[in-house]
Design a protein around this motif. Structure first.
Motif, mmCIF file in Angstrom:
data_model
loop_
_atom_site.group_PDB
_atom_site.id
_atom_site.type_symbol
_atom_site.label_atom_id
_atom_site.label_comp_id
_atom_site.label_asym_id
_atom_site.label_seq_id
_atom_site.Cartn_x
_atom_site.Cartn_y
_atom_site.Cartn_z
ATOM 1 N N GLY A 115 0.809 -1.216 0.000
ATOM 2 C CA GLY A 115 0.000 0.000 0.000
ATOM 3 C C GLY A 115 0.839 1.260 0.000
ATOM 4 N N ARG A 116 2.156 1.124 0.272
ATOM 5 C CA ARG A 116 2.957 2.324 0.465
ATOM 6 C C ARG A 116 3.050 3.156 -0.808
ATOM 7 N NH1 ARG A 116 6.162 -0.459 -2.060
ATOM 8 N NH2 ARG A 116 8.192 0.184 -2.860
ATOM 9 N N GLY A 117 2.911 2.512 -1.983
ATOM 10 C CA GLY A 117 2.988 3.254 -3.235
ATOM 11 C C GLY A 117 1.736 4.073 -3.506
ATOM 12 N N PHE A 118 0.682 3.792 -2.725
ATOM 13 C CA PHE A 118 -0.589 4.460 -3.005
ATOM 14 C C PHE A 118 -1.026 5.349 -1.848
ATOM 15 C CE2 PHE A 118 -0.392 0.415 -5.181
ATOM 16 C CZ PHE A 118 -0.754 0.727 -6.489
ATOM 17 N N VAL A 119 -0.070 5.766 -1.028
ATOM 18 C CA VAL A 119 -0.434 6.484 0.194
ATOM 19 C C VAL A 119 -1.289 7.704 -0.117
ATOM 20 C CG1 VAL A 119 0.433 7.618 2.265
ATOM 21 C CG2 VAL A 119 1.732 5.768 1.215
ATOM 22 N N THR A 120 -0.949 8.409 -1.150
ATOM 23 C CA THR A 120 -1.674 9.653 -1.425
ATOM 24 C C THR A 120 -3.035 9.394 -2.054
ATOM 25 O OG1 THR A 120 -0.314 9.792 -3.413
ATOM 26 C CG2 THR A 120 0.269 11.239 -1.545
ATOM 27 N N GLU A 121 -3.112 8.426 -2.972
ATOM 28 C CA GLU A 121 -4.401 8.273 -3.649
ATOM 29 C C GLU A 121 -5.299 7.224 -3.001
ATOM 30 O OE1 GLU A 121 -1.468 6.540 -6.775
ATOM 31 O OE2 GLU A 121 -1.342 7.791 -4.990
ATOM 32 N N ALA A 122 -4.730 6.241 -2.287
ATOM 33 C CA ALA A 122 -5.582 5.189 -1.701
ATOM 34 C C ALA A 122 -5.090 4.877 -0.292
ATOM 35 C CB ALA A 122 -5.563 3.925 -2.569
ATOM 36 N N TRP A 123 -5.363 5.770 0.691
ATOM 37 C CA TRP A 123 -4.871 5.637 2.064
ATOM 38 C C TRP A 123 -5.329 4.347 2.723
ATOM 39 C CZ3 TRP A 123 -8.904 5.187 5.426
ATOM 40 C CH2 TRP A 123 -10.151 5.657 4.985
ATOM 41 N N TRP A 124 -6.517 3.847 2.303
ATOM 42 C CA TRP A 124 -7.079 2.674 2.975
ATOM 43 C C TRP A 124 -6.243 1.413 2.776
ATOM 44 C CZ3 TRP A 124 -9.240 5.523 -0.925
ATOM 45 C CH2 TRP A 124 -9.282 4.944 -2.200
ATOM 46 N N LEU A 125 -5.410 1.391 1.752
ATOM 47 C CA LEU A 125 -4.587 0.192 1.528
ATOM 48 C C LEU A 125 -3.621 -0.025 2.696
ATOM 49 C CD1 LEU A 125 -3.632 0.093 -2.250
ATOM 50 C CD2 LEU A 125 -5.478 -1.044 -1.002
ATOM 51 N N GLY A 126 -3.042 1.060 3.164
ATOM 52 C CA GLY A 126 -2.109 0.933 4.289
ATOM 53 C C GLY A 126 -2.797 1.088 5.635
ATOM 54 N N PHE A 127 -3.866 1.894 5.660
ATOM 55 C CA PHE A 127 -4.470 2.230 6.942
ATOM 56 C C PHE A 127 -5.055 1.013 7.669
ATOM 57 C CE2 PHE A 127 -8.210 3.313 9.459
ATOM 58 C CZ PHE A 127 -7.667 4.216 10.359
ATOM 59 N N PHE A 128 -5.831 0.205 6.949
ATOM 60 C CA PHE A 128 -6.526 -0.874 7.645
ATOM 61 C C PHE A 128 -5.597 -1.988 8.142
ATOM 62 C CE2 PHE A 128 -10.110 1.267 5.531
ATOM 63 C CZ PHE A 128 -10.880 1.499 6.655
ATOM 64 N N PRO A 129 -4.639 -2.433 7.337
ATOM 65 C CA PRO A 129 -3.683 -3.402 7.916
ATOM 66 C C PRO A 129 -2.895 -2.796 9.080
ATOM 67 C CG PRO A 129 -3.393 -3.232 5.533
ATOM 68 C CD PRO A 129 -4.424 -2.212 5.911
ATOM 69 N N GLY A 130 -2.533 -1.517 8.940
ATOM 70 C CA GLY A 130 -1.810 -0.848 10.024
ATOM 71 C C GLY A 130 -2.646 -0.775 11.285
ATOM 72 N N ALA A 131 -3.928 -0.429 11.111
ATOM 73 C CA ALA A 131 -4.826 -0.360 12.263
ATOM 74 C C ALA A 131 -4.964 -1.733 12.904
ATOM 75 C CB ALA A 131 -6.186 0.172 11.827
ATOM 76 N N ALA A 132 -5.016 -2.772 12.089
ATOM 77 C CA ALA A 132 -5.147 -4.128 12.624
ATOM 78 C C ALA A 132 -3.938 -4.463 13.498
ATOM 79 C CB ALA A 132 -5.281 -5.135 11.483
ATOM 80 N N ILE A 133 -2.745 -4.096 13.021
ATOM 81 C CA ILE A 133 -1.532 -4.339 13.805
ATOM 82 C C ILE A 133 -1.609 -3.574 15.118
ATOM 83 C CG2 ILE A 133 0.968 -3.971 13.882
ATOM 84 C CD1 ILE A 133 0.975 -4.259 10.811
ATOM 85 N N PHE A 134 -1.986 -2.308 15.030
ATOM 86 C CA PHE A 134 -2.051 -1.430 16.203
ATOM 87 C C PHE A 134 -3.015 -1.990 17.253
ATOM 88 C CE2 PHE A 134 -4.524 2.019 18.172
ATOM 89 C CZ PHE A 134 -3.527 2.606 18.941
ATOM 90 N N VAL A 135 -4.219 -2.323 16.801
ATOM 91 C CA VAL A 135 -5.234 -2.796 17.743
ATOM 92 C C VAL A 135 -4.800 -4.110 18.389
ATOM 93 C CG1 VAL A 135 -7.576 -3.721 17.887
ATOM 94 C CG2 VAL A 135 -7.138 -1.608 16.626
#
Lengths: 356, 296
Positions: free
Chosen positions: B245-265
């Protein structure tokens, strides 16, 4: 050491005759020695040097009796007690239990020895595993030595042991922190009884208890001894307690026994200046006698066991020390039948101290 | 009833009742419970298959049809996050399990027997400890080849020294306690003393360490898969998804956000539960109602 060894042999030869002695009626089988230390030395290497905690101690405990061992902290009395269970390794000398020389026994064999000699520790709180229930602590000797078949039998035996020390059976499921100090020490005693030992080493069993509880625990120990024919090595710094409990007593100073005898002999007629000083510190209940009591104040602290004084070890604090005391290391010598002291001027020095 | 059961029962009951009273711990427990359900049943629960490519819905933001959005191949991110939970849990449990068993055993023997054994074992641990965690894991994976199993072994090896140290430190203080001498005095064997007296008394720091390590192991796995050294594509893993997801941070934040949130939680939940367990597993700490009952 050969001189002192000879003296110890004399001590041993002189004492067993006591069966005939009316002073010790409790002994059923006076000849049987349950455990003995023979010229035992226990030295600990420390950064400050070698600590000679026990340095040439001989004692014998016979079935059914209580041998009281007194001395201030640092005198080596606890270390001597630990040596009987081989919980410390002797540097030299011999530890014998039921006639067997256990001095060089392997760890595996020692585990069996520890059924025959049990121990009650000073601080009952510290000596019980906080994670284990009371029942589990008491059951440990039963499990280790396979003394009961199965959980139900073990549970019954734990109940029985709790009852023997005056505790209700339901306490078995409690943890140590839920009990009072006196109750905890009763648990410690029950654990010591579990393996039906030949000898119980009581290492200051009442020193950390409230005064009112001390008497209860002493009475319990005496009752158990009477009912079960137990043998005790009672270690304490409290002379009155030792006198109350013991058939014979030994006074330790700086790793050595300085005086042995019956409590009556030592109480009435101490022969070693150190014993006399200890006794003079015990308050008397009679107000008149208390007013007349002359305290013998010892100067200074107990010397370092790393570097004990040459000659008599007590001479640095002895009010009656004389030049000869620095020359000769006194051995235990008989003052009266069954009464021995390690002082060149036994008796005489005490009389001089008291008449001052 | 065996001696162990008697003491365990009370502890378990107390643990459960204390967890119920502590809202943070309760939250952590519930999150972990959900995580376990998702981890076990992820592939059945997921709304769509993890490798269902749908070019009509590439890089779509979160919507009712795809709550976590879709990736550059039109795959459902929610489904992939759910299935990846299994990988994270599996890696966490297995690697921490390895570290726990090996580390506790080594630490127990080192601390109990001291001497040369202690020296040899702990110097080995020091060597392992001296490497940066990730570097060591990468080195191990480099030797054994990438994949789920090697990732687990690598993370297990990396966390072993921590368990050995925590255990040894605990053993060193517990072995000097009078109750250990008392156990020796009744004739208990070394192994029995280690198992029955030493281990239970160092359980609290070990439990805390375990929960922390589970969290860190999951992070390490994420890092390894981020570097392409863990689970191999197209199987999903949170770290791998983060990387993709890192290549799409600007146009598609959800690619990185949800897996990251899963790790965090997940990491947070393990920590919350670990803290609560530490408080509860110490029998010397009585709750008020228990104190009242025991004096009554």
């Amino acid at each position: 050491m050969s001189e002192r060894q000879r003296a110890d042999h004399q001590l041993n030869a002189a004492v067993p005759a006591d069966g005939a002695h009316a002073a010790v009626p409790k002994q059923r089988d006076p000849g049987e020695v349950v455990a003995e230390l023979d010229d035992l030395a226990v030295w600990f290497p420390t950064p400050a040097g070698v600590v000679r905690a026990v340095d040439g101690v001989s004692l014998r405990v016979r079935r059914g009796e209580t041998l009281g061992l007194v001395g201030e902290s640092g005198s080596g009395k606890s270390t001597a007690g630990l040596a009987l269970l081989r919980l410390v390794d002797p540097t030299s000398g011999t530890v014998r239990v039921a006639g067997e020389d256990v001095t060089r026994w392997s760890r595996r064999r020692l585990r069996a020895l520890r059924r025959r000699v049990a121990m009650v520790f000073q601080d009952p709180q510290a000596s019980l595993d906080p994670r284990l229930t009371i029942g589990a602590s008491i059951a440990e000797p039963l499990i280790v030595h396979r003394l009961t078949d199965g959980g139900a039998a073990r549970r019954r035996r734990v109940d029985e042991l709790l009852d023997m020390v005056g505790l209700r059976g339901e306490l078995a499921d409690r943890h140590p922190h839920e009990l009072s100090g006196g109750q905890r020490q009763r648990v410690g005693i029950a654990r010591a009884l579990a393996g039906e030992p030949d000898l119980i080493v009581l290492d200051e069993p009442i020193a950390s208890l409230d005064l009112s509880v001390q008497a209860q625990i002493m009475n319990l120990l005496r009752r158990l001894q009477r009912d079960l024919g137990l043998t005790y090595l009672f270690i304490a710094h409290d002379l009155a307690a030792v006198e109350h409990m013991s058939d014979r007593m030994a006074v330790m100073y700086l790793g050595r026994i300085v005086e042995t005898g019956t409590p009556a002999q030592i109480w009435r007629d101490p022969a070693h200046p150190y014993t006399a000083a200890l006794l003079s510190a015990v308050p008397v209940a009679d107000p008149q006698a208390e007013r007349d009591r002359r305290r013998i104040i010892l100067s200074g602290d107990i010397p370092s066991p790393v570097d004990p004084p040459g000659g008599c070890r007590f001479r640095t604090r002895c009010p009656q020390a004389r030049p000869e005391c620095a020359e000769t290391d006194p051995v235990l010598a008989e003052v009266d039948p069954d009464h021995r002291a390690a002082c060149l001027f036994a008796g005489e020095a005490v009389r001089a101290m008291r008449s001052r | 009833m065996s001696e162990q059961q008697i003491s365990r029962e009370g502890q378990v009951r107390r643990a459960l009742s204390a967890l119920r009273r502590d809202p943070l711990a309760l939250t952590g427990t519930l999150v972990l419970a959900v995580l376990v359900v998702v981890g076990v049943g992820g592939s059945w629960l997921a709304p769509s298959g993890i490798n269902e490519v749908d070019v009509d819905v590439m890089l779509q933001p979160p919507s009712w049809a795809h709550p976590f959005g879709t990736d550059e191949l039109g795959r459902d991110v929610l489904s992939r996050v759910m299935v990846a939970a299994r990988v994270s849990l599996q890696v966490g449990l297995v690697s921490v399990g390895i570290a726990l068993v090996v580390g506790v055993t080594l630490g127990l023997f080192a601390g109990y027997y001291r001497g040369w054994l202690d020296n040899v074992l702990m110097r080995c641990m020091d060597v392992l400890f001296a490497f940066p965690v990730l570097l060591l894991a990468v080195a191990i994976v480099a030797v054994l080849g990438p994949g789920l199993t090697t990732a687990m072994v690598a993370i297990g090896v990396v966390y072993t020294p921590i368990f050995a140290r925590v255990t040894r430190a605990g053993v060193l203080s517990v072995r000097e306690q009078v109750f250990v001498r008392a156990a020796v005095s009744v004739g208990a064997s070394d192994l029995r003393i280690m198992r029955r007296h030493v281990l239970p008394n160092i359980a609290a720091p070990l439990i805390v360490q375990t929960s922390l390590s589970l969290a860190f192991a999951i992070l390490s796995e994420a890092a390894l898969s981020f570097l392409g050294l863990g689970v191999q594509p197209p199987d999903p893993a949170w770290g791998r998804m983060l990387f993709d997801g890192r290549g799409f941070v600007t146009e598609a934040w959800w690619l990185g956000f949800f897996p990251g949130a899963a790790i965090f939680v997940t990491v947070l939940a393990f920590n919350l539960v670990g803290d609560a367990l530490r408080d509860v597993l110490d029998p010397r700490q009585l709750t008020v109602s228990e104190a009242r009952r025991s004096t009554a």
